[in-house]
Design a protein around this motif. Structure first.
Motif, PDB file in Angstrom:
ATOM      1  N   SER A  50       0.829  -1.207   0.000  1.00 39.39           N
ATOM      2  CA  SER A  50       0.000   0.000   0.000  1.00 39.39           C
ATOM      3  C   SER A  50       0.861   1.254   0.000  1.00 39.39           C
ATOM      4  O   SER A  50       0.602   2.200  -0.748  1.00 39.39           O
ATOM      5  N   TYR A  51       1.895   1.277   0.865  1.00 36.73           N
ATOM      6  CA  TYR A  51       2.812   2.423   0.870  1.00 36.73           C
ATOM      7  C   TYR A  51       3.413   2.620  -0.521  1.00 36.73           C
ATOM      8  O   TYR A  51       3.541   3.758  -1.003  1.00 36.73           O
ATOM      9  N   ALA A  52       3.814   1.512  -1.153  1.00 38.83           N
ATOM     10  CA  ALA A  52       4.453   1.611  -2.461  1.00 38.83           C
ATOM     11  C   ALA A  52       3.500   2.166  -3.513  1.00 38.83           C
ATOM     12  O   ALA A  52       3.869   3.030  -4.319  1.00 38.83           O
TER      13      ALA A  52
ATOM     14  N   VAL B  16       7.986  -3.026   5.639  1.00 40.83           N
ATOM     15  CA  VAL B  16       7.151  -1.839   5.834  1.00 40.83           C
ATOM     16  C   VAL B  16       7.975  -0.564   5.716  1.00 40.83           C
ATOM     17  O   VAL B  16       7.619   0.376   4.989  1.00 40.83           O
ATOM     18  N   MET B  17       9.107  -0.505   6.417  1.00 40.14           N
ATOM     19  CA  MET B  17       9.896   0.731   6.420  1.00 40.14           C
ATOM     20  C   MET B  17      10.677   0.908   5.120  1.00 40.14           C
ATOM     21  O   MET B  17      10.855   2.034   4.655  1.00 40.14           O
ATOM     22  N   ALA B  18      11.149  -0.191   4.522  1.00 43.00           N
ATOM     23  CA  ALA B  18      11.859  -0.061   3.249  1.00 43.00           C
ATOM     24  C   ALA B  18      10.926   0.452   2.167  1.00 43.00           C
ATOM     25  O   ALA B  18      11.277   1.377   1.411  1.00 43.00           O
ATOM     26  N   ALA B  19       9.727  -0.128   2.087  1.00 45.88           N
ATOM     27  CA  ALA B  19       8.766   0.334   1.084  1.00 45.88           C
ATOM     28  C   ALA B  19       8.306   1.750   1.381  1.00 45.88           C
ATOM     29  O   ALA B  19       8.166   2.574   0.465  1.00 45.88           O
ATOM     30  N   GLY B  20       8.069   2.064   2.649  1.00 46.54           N
ATOM     31  CA  GLY B  20       7.620   3.408   3.004  1.00 46.54           C
ATOM     32  C   GLY B  20       8.672   4.455   2.709  1.00 46.54           C
ATOM     33  O   GLY B  20       8.375   5.525   2.162  1.00 46.54           O
ATOM     34  N   ALA B  21       9.929   4.156   3.061  1.00 46.34           N
ATOM     35  CA  ALA B  21      11.009   5.109   2.792  1.00 46.34           C
ATOM     36  C   ALA B  21      11.223   5.285   1.296  1.00 46.34           C
ATOM     37  O   ALA B  21      11.428   6.405   0.809  1.00 46.34           O
ATOM     38  N   GLY B  22      11.155   4.186   0.545  1.00 45.42           N
ATOM     39  CA  GLY B  22      11.276   4.285  -0.904  1.00 45.42           C
ATOM     40  C   GLY B  22      10.144   5.070  -1.520  1.00 45.42           C
ATOM     41  O   GLY B  22      10.345   5.854  -2.461  1.00 45.42           O
ATOM     42  N   SER B  23       8.946   4.881  -0.988  1.00 41.17           N
ATOM     43  CA  SER B  23       7.790   5.616  -1.480  1.00 41.17           C
ATOM     44  C   SER B  23       7.941   7.117  -1.256  1.00 41.17           C
ATOM     45  O   SER B  23       7.573   7.928  -2.108  1.00 41.17           O
ATOM     46  N   LEU B  24       8.510   7.498  -0.107  1.00 42.86           N
ATOM     47  CA  LEU B  24       8.707   8.906   0.224  1.00 42.86           C
ATOM     48  C   LEU B  24       9.961   9.493  -0.414  1.00 42.86           C
ATOM     49  O   LEU B  24      10.109  10.715  -0.476  1.00 42.86           O
ATOM     50  N   GLY B  25      10.888   8.619  -0.859  1.00 42.63           N
ATOM     51  CA  GLY B  25      12.133   9.109  -1.440  1.00 42.63           C
ATOM     52  C   GLY B  25      13.107   9.615  -0.412  1.00 42.63           C
ATOM     53  O   GLY B  25      13.817  10.607  -0.645  1.00 42.63           O
ATOM     54  N   VAL B  26      13.164   8.952   0.774  1.00 40.81           N
ATOM     55  CA  VAL B  26      14.112   9.321   1.821  1.00 40.81           C
ATOM     56  C   VAL B  26      14.878   8.079   2.251  1.00 40.81           C
ATOM     57  O   VAL B  26      14.469   6.949   1.962  1.00 40.81           O
ATOM     58  N   GLN B  27      15.969   8.292   2.972  1.00 38.96           N
ATOM     59  CA  GLN B  27      16.762   7.168   3.478  1.00 38.96           C
ATOM     60  C   GLN B  27      16.704   7.140   4.996  1.00 38.96           C
ATOM     61  O   GLN B  27      17.007   8.134   5.661  1.00 38.96           O
ATOM     62  N   LEU B  28      16.340   5.955   5.518  1.00 40.64           N
ATOM     63  CA  LEU B  28      16.255   5.734   6.953  1.00 40.64           C
ATOM     64  C   LEU B  28      17.359   4.769   7.377  1.00 40.64           C
ATOM     65  O   LEU B  28      18.229   4.430   6.609  1.00 40.64           O
ATOM     66  N   GLY B  29      17.299   4.318   8.633  1.00 38.95           N
ATOM     67  CA  GLY B  29      18.330   3.425   9.138  1.00 38.95           C
ATOM     68  C   GLY B  29      19.545   4.207   9.607  1.00 38.95           C
ATOM     69  O   GLY B  29      19.471   5.383   9.955  1.00 38.95           O
ATOM     70  N   GLY B  30      20.699   3.540   9.641  1.00 43.87           N
ATOM     71  CA  GLY B  30      21.913   4.184  10.104  1.00 43.87           C
ATOM     72  C   GLY B  30      22.096   4.079  11.608  1.00 43.87           C
ATOM     73  O   GLY B  30      21.479   3.245  12.271  1.00 43.87           O
ATOM     74  N   ALA B  31      22.914   4.942  12.164  1.00 47.13           N
ATOM     75  CA  ALA B  31      23.276   4.858  13.580  1.00 47.13           C
ATOM     76  C   ALA B  31      22.124   5.319  14.466  1.00 47.13           C
ATOM     77  O   ALA B  31      21.415   6.274  14.162  1.00 47.13           O
ATOM     78  N   ALA B  32      21.964   4.616  15.596  1.00 46.53           N
ATOM     79  CA  ALA B  32      21.000   5.005  16.632  1.00 46.53           C
ATOM     80  C   ALA B  32      21.495   4.429  17.953  1.00 46.53           C
ATOM     81  O   ALA B  32      22.116   3.361  17.984  1.00 46.53           O
TER      82      ALA B  32
ATOM     83  N   ALA C 122       5.177  11.619   5.721  1.00 43.61           N
ATOM     84  CA  ALA C 122       4.954  10.265   6.222  1.00 43.61           C
ATOM     85  C   ALA C 122       3.582  10.157   6.881  1.00 43.61           C
ATOM     86  O   ALA C 122       2.867   9.151   6.706  1.00 43.61           O
ATOM     87  N   ILE C 123       3.216  11.175   7.651  1.00 45.59           N
ATOM     88  CA  ILE C 123       1.874  11.189   8.263  1.00 45.59           C
ATOM     89  C   ILE C 123       0.808  11.166   7.176  1.00 45.59           C
ATOM     90  O   ILE C 123      -0.186  10.426   7.269  1.00 45.59           O
ATOM     91  N   ALA C 124       0.997  11.965   6.131  1.00 42.78           N
ATOM     92  CA  ALA C 124       0.028  12.008   5.033  1.00 42.78           C
ATOM     93  C   ALA C 124      -0.047  10.671   4.319  1.00 42.78           C
ATOM     94  O   ALA C 124      -1.141  10.236   3.898  1.00 42.78           O
ATOM     95  N   LEU C 125       1.087   9.974   4.171  1.00 48.19           N
ATOM     96  CA  LEU C 125       1.082   8.658   3.529  1.00 48.19           C
ATOM     97  C   LEU C 125       0.270   7.656   4.342  1.00 48.19           C
ATOM     98  O   LEU C 125      -0.503   6.868   3.780  1.00 48.19           O
ATOM     99  N   VAL C 126       0.423   7.687   5.650  1.00 47.68           N
ATOM    100  CA  VAL C 126      -0.352   6.788   6.507  1.00 47.68           C
ATOM    101  C   VAL C 126      -1.844   7.116   6.412  1.00 47.68           C
ATOM    102  O   VAL C 126      -2.694   6.218   6.343  1.00 47.68           O
ATOM    103  N   ARG C 127      -2.186   8.395   6.380  1.00 44.50           N
ATOM    104  CA  ARG C 127      -3.598   8.788   6.232  1.00 44.50           C
ATOM    105  C   ARG C 127      -4.164   8.272   4.906  1.00 44.50           C
ATOM    106  O   ARG C 127      -5.268   7.713   4.869  1.00 44.50           O
ATOM    107  N   ARG C 128      -3.423   8.468   3.814  1.00 49.97           N
ATOM    108  CA  ARG C 128      -3.902   8.011   2.508  1.00 49.97           C
ATOM    109  C   ARG C 128      -4.069   6.492   2.487  1.00 49.97           C
ATOM    110  O   ARG C 128      -5.024   5.972   1.906  1.00 49.97           O
ATOM    111  N   THR C 129      -3.134   5.806   3.127  1.00 52.53           N
ATOM    112  CA  THR C 129      -3.227   4.349   3.174  1.00 52.53           C
ATOM    113  C   THR C 129      -4.455   3.905   3.948  1.00 52.53           C
ATOM    114  O   THR C 129      -5.158   2.970   3.541  1.00 52.53           O
ATOM    115  N   LEU C 130      -4.739   4.563   5.058  1.00 54.04           N
ATOM    116  CA  LEU C 130      -5.934   4.233   5.832  1.00 54.04           C
ATOM    117  C   LEU C 130      -7.188   4.458   5.004  1.00 54.04           C
ATOM    118  O   LEU C 130      -8.087   3.603   4.962  1.00 54.04           O
ATOM    119  N   HIS C 131      -7.275   5.586   4.316  1.00 51.96           N
ATOM    120  CA  HIS C 131      -8.438   5.856   3.477  1.00 51.96           C
ATOM    121  C   HIS C 131      -8.549   4.823   2.355  1.00 51.96           C
ATOM    122  O   HIS C 131      -9.650   4.366   2.014  1.00 51.96           O
TER     123      HIS C 131
END
Length: 327
Positions: free
Chosen positions: A223-225, A252-268, A294-303
């Motif tokens: 759905s995110y994709a 979930v996060m790989a598809a969501g990040a790819g859908s948004l065009g951002v890079q997540l992960g890394g040091a924490a 990201a909030i808007a993507l979750v809203r669209r997915t819910l709808h």
């Protein structure tokens, strides 16, 4: 030609429409009232689960399986029996109420917006505090990018756990299904740690939650994709998700990040230790604007999920009404 009364059409189609209408009602209640601040059923369940853990935890898998069964199955079975003995309208109401208490859509969105607003306004100190409420990593030293990254990761991952997996199991099994999932997911959050106390006892809680989450996580990732940069999201899912520790958070996060065009992960930093996590997504590090996206993507997915459930229900109801299939 005499027309069929609307009531007769509705009665014939009701077995197919009951679930999507209950989903709409449950989401509507969550949107209107949010999470109850006092006497939430999960608070009582947490107290009961803590009692079982103190009673049965011998740091072995067997007692952990027994504790999981004693914690979850009585409530799911009770909901199943309740739906069978109650009249149809009351059984439908039980479904709606169960979904309302299990959903965390409005709570997730409110917490995420409470991070996005001060972050966009340049109030980093407040944003650090707010993001610390929804993530387990150390947020005290995060810069603007770190706060945005933590927020986006939490929104995408918890979108599955708090919203879409909940809706999936509601669609599969009504109140019993959604109670089974929500309690199992809560036990994973309580017992699913890889430490001396819970590594063996919480094994069943962690594995069962992974199993229950598996189909919903992949539907969420798809759905995110579909609602963003589709080709890139699918490529990130395929290449990057296998490298993530969690079999469900990774897709979930790989598809969501790819859908948004951002890079997540890394040091924490978790509990004082730095962890280097594999990259997820493709593009620049997220900004405050990306958290809002990201909030808007979750809203669209819910709808989108609600629309899909309603369309499936209408199609099924039409087949029931015309006699092509029988309830």
């Amino acid at each position: 030609m005499s027309s069929t009364p609307a009531a007769a059409i509705f009665a014939a189609a009701w077995p197919a429409l009951a679930m999507p209408l209950a989903a709409l009602a449950g989401v509507g209640l969550d949107r209107r009232f949010g999470e109850v601040s006092r006497y939430h059923p999960l608070v009582g369940f947490g107290t009961y689960a803590n009692f079982l853990e103190r009673l049965l935890n011998r740091r072995q898998r067997g007692p952990g399986v027994l504790a999981w069964g004693l914690a979850v199955l009585p409530f799911a079975v009770f909901a199943l029996l309740l739906r069978q003995v109650l009249p149809t309208p009351l059984a439908w109401l039980v479904d709606v109420i169960a979904l309302y208490f299990a959903l965390g859509a409005q709570s997730l969105i409110e917490h995420a917006e409470a991070i996005a607003r001060p972050l966009a306004a340049g109030d980093l100190a407040t944003a650090r505090v707010k993001v610390g409420w929804i993530v387990s990593r150390d947020t005290s030293q995060l810069d603007t990018t770190g706060v945005a990254k933590a927020g986006v990761e939490s929104v995408l991952e918890n979108g599955n756990d708090a919203i879409f997996a909940t809706l999936f199991w509601f669609a599969v099994g009504g109140a019993p299904g959604v109670i089974l999932f929500r309690l199992a997911n809560t036990l994973d959050a309580m017992w699913g740690y890889r430490n001396q106390r819970f590594n063996a006892f919480g094994w069943a809680a962690a594995k069962i939650d992974d199993l229950l989450n598996w189909p919903a996580a992949r539907l969420t990732a798809l759905s995110y994709a579909l609602l963003g940069q589709t080709r890139q999201a699918l490529a990130c899912w395929r290449r990057q998700a296998p490298g993530w520790d969690s079999p469900n958070a990774g897709p979930v996060m790989a598809a969501g990040a790819g859908s948004l065009g951002v890079q997540l992960g890394g040091a924490a930093i978790y509990h004082g230790h730095e962890e280097i996590r594999p990259p997820l997504g493709c593009g620049p590090a997220p900004s405050s604007n990306d958290l809002a996206r990201a909030i808007a993507l979750v809203r669209r997915t819910l709808h989108g999920w609600l629309a899909a459930l309603l369309l499936l229900g209408l199609g099924h109801g039409l087949l029931l009404f015309t006699g092509v299939i029988h309830a």
